[in-house]
Design an enzyme around this catalytic site. Structure first.
Site, PDB file in Angstrom:
ATOM      1  N   GLY A 191       0.838  -1.203   0.000  1.00  0.00           N
ATOM      2  CA  GLY A 191       0.000   0.000   0.000  1.00  0.00           C
ATOM      3  C   GLY A 191       0.871   1.250   0.000  1.00  0.00           C
ATOM      4  CE1 TYR A 238      -3.547 -13.977  -1.971  1.00  0.00           C
ATOM      5  CE2 TYR A 238      -4.561 -14.488  -4.081  1.00  0.00           C
ATOM      6  CZ  TYR A 238      -4.431 -13.651  -2.992  1.00  0.00           C
ATOM      7  OH  TYR A 238      -5.187 -12.507  -2.908  1.00  0.00           O
TER       8      TYR A 238
END
Ligand code: UDP
Length: 347
Positions: A55, A168
């Site tokens: 981010g 994942y």
């Protein structure tokens, strides 16, 4: 305006009762920051917890002067910090994760620890505080399933543990199981959303986790667009404002508690066609080049050929349907790359 009555804790914020205090983990990320925009726009108070690994504070910069937004740089693995933030919040949007197949293939250990242990910490603290939680999951959890359209309760098809890609999907499936177990055993109000290839402004221009970002960056540098495999594999690209609308509907619909929802578009597009669309907008003279999967991801890689969500449940229970057509969404995304992204970083 939504009611706060579905939250288990009394609302304690100083504004009007319909406004609540949300904790958004991963709120400086691509989807998270758009979610923060929408929550502030509705008048809520927001605390963001983000470790800024993928981010960026730039994604929240336009809220710098807004006293209703608090930013905390830290990890979801920091349990005392999470405990403090959760105890202050009325509800949690849990989006923090090591996202995307590429990141997890590059560092599977970190991916699994952050995604699984981090989610467990969030759920444990939420249960302690009586805080409703939305857990962000992924369409990757369907694995190689060919039962399209992919329905939330259908079987998934995950490959062998010798293929790193599937870590994942497994980490996200475990997150979902944990969330649903907290719901069943501890009566924690949870809801799970599975995202289908969200795209839009603020995508990481290095292209991690998004073919859309990679193709736009390549096109802007005048390079050929790199299609992995034959390009006939499909995805349903979902513009981020739709992803956010579905996410908020899942959080605020009381009957959604304890359920899993596909949040995606239902228009399937092949990677070849996606490349053509992006070339068409940026520069039709650009070439495309085909690269074998093995060259892109390493020897033991398996591809998902089709990824099309069944959107019935989201439509019927959340009243959610994606509305932004791909051509329009791509134009807006490319415009953002041109306006806001000054340096052409190597993808
Ligand atoms: N892809 C591609 N070229 C790239 C990056 C990705 O052809 O430069 C393909 C990738 O193999 C997959 C699709 O685009 O079939 C979507 O990839 P992405 O990483 O965006 O997300 P996924 O859906 O695989 O999680």
């Amino acid at each position: 305006m939504q009611s706060a009555s579905f939250f288990r804790k009394p609302v304690q914020v100083d504004v009007r009762p319909e406004f609540v205090h949300y904790l958004v983990t991963g709120g400086a990320g691509f989807i998270g920051s758009h979610l923060v925009d929408a929550l502030l726009e509705q008048g809520h108070r927001v605390t963001v917890l983000d470790d800024l690994s993928t981010g960026s504070l730039e994604n929240l910069d336009h809220h710098r002067a807004d006293p209703r937004l608090e930013f905390v740089q830290g990890s979801i693995l920091d349990q005392p910090l999470v405990a403090r933030l959760v105890s202050d919040a009325d509800a949690i949007y849990h989006l923090a994760a090591v996202v995307g197949v590429k990141h997890v293939v590059d560092d599977p250990l970190r991916g699994m620890v952050v995604n699984v242990q981090g989610t467990e910490i969030i759920l444990e603290e939420a249960a302690r505080s009586g805080c409703k939680v939305l857990v962000a999951s992924s369409s990757e959890t369907y694995g190689k399933s060919v039962q399209v359209p992919l329905q939330e309760d259908a079987d998934t098809l995950i490959g062998s543990s010798t293929v790193p890609r599937w870590s994942y999907a497994l980490s996200k499936l475990l997150d979902e199981q944990l969330a649903l177990a907290y719901h069943r055993q501890k009566e924690l109000p949870v809801v799970v959303v599975r995202y289908f290839n969200a795209y839009g402004p603020r995508l990481d221009p290095r292209g991690y986790g998004s073919v859309v970002a990679r193709f736009i960056s390549q096109a802007r540098r005048g390079e050929p667009l790199t299609i992995y495999g034959d390009g006939e594999q499909t995805r349903t690209f979902t513009y981020v404002s739709d992803t956010v609308a579905g996410t908020m509907a899942a959080m605020t619909t009381p009957s959604a508690v304890g359920m899993v929802f596909n949040i995606g578009n239902n228009v399937e597009c092949s990677i070849e066609v996606l490349a053509d669309k992006i070339r068409g907008i940026v520069n039709p003279a650009l070439a495309v080049t085909h690269i074998p999967y093995q060259a892109a991801y390493g020897a033991a890689f398996e591809e998902t050929r089709r990824r099309l969500p069944d959107t019935t449940r989201a439509r019927e229970i959340l009243g959610f349907q994606a509305t932004v057509p791909l051509d329009e969404g791509l134009r807006r995304t490319i415009h953002w790359f041109e306006e806001c992204f000054y340096e052409l970083i190597e993808a």
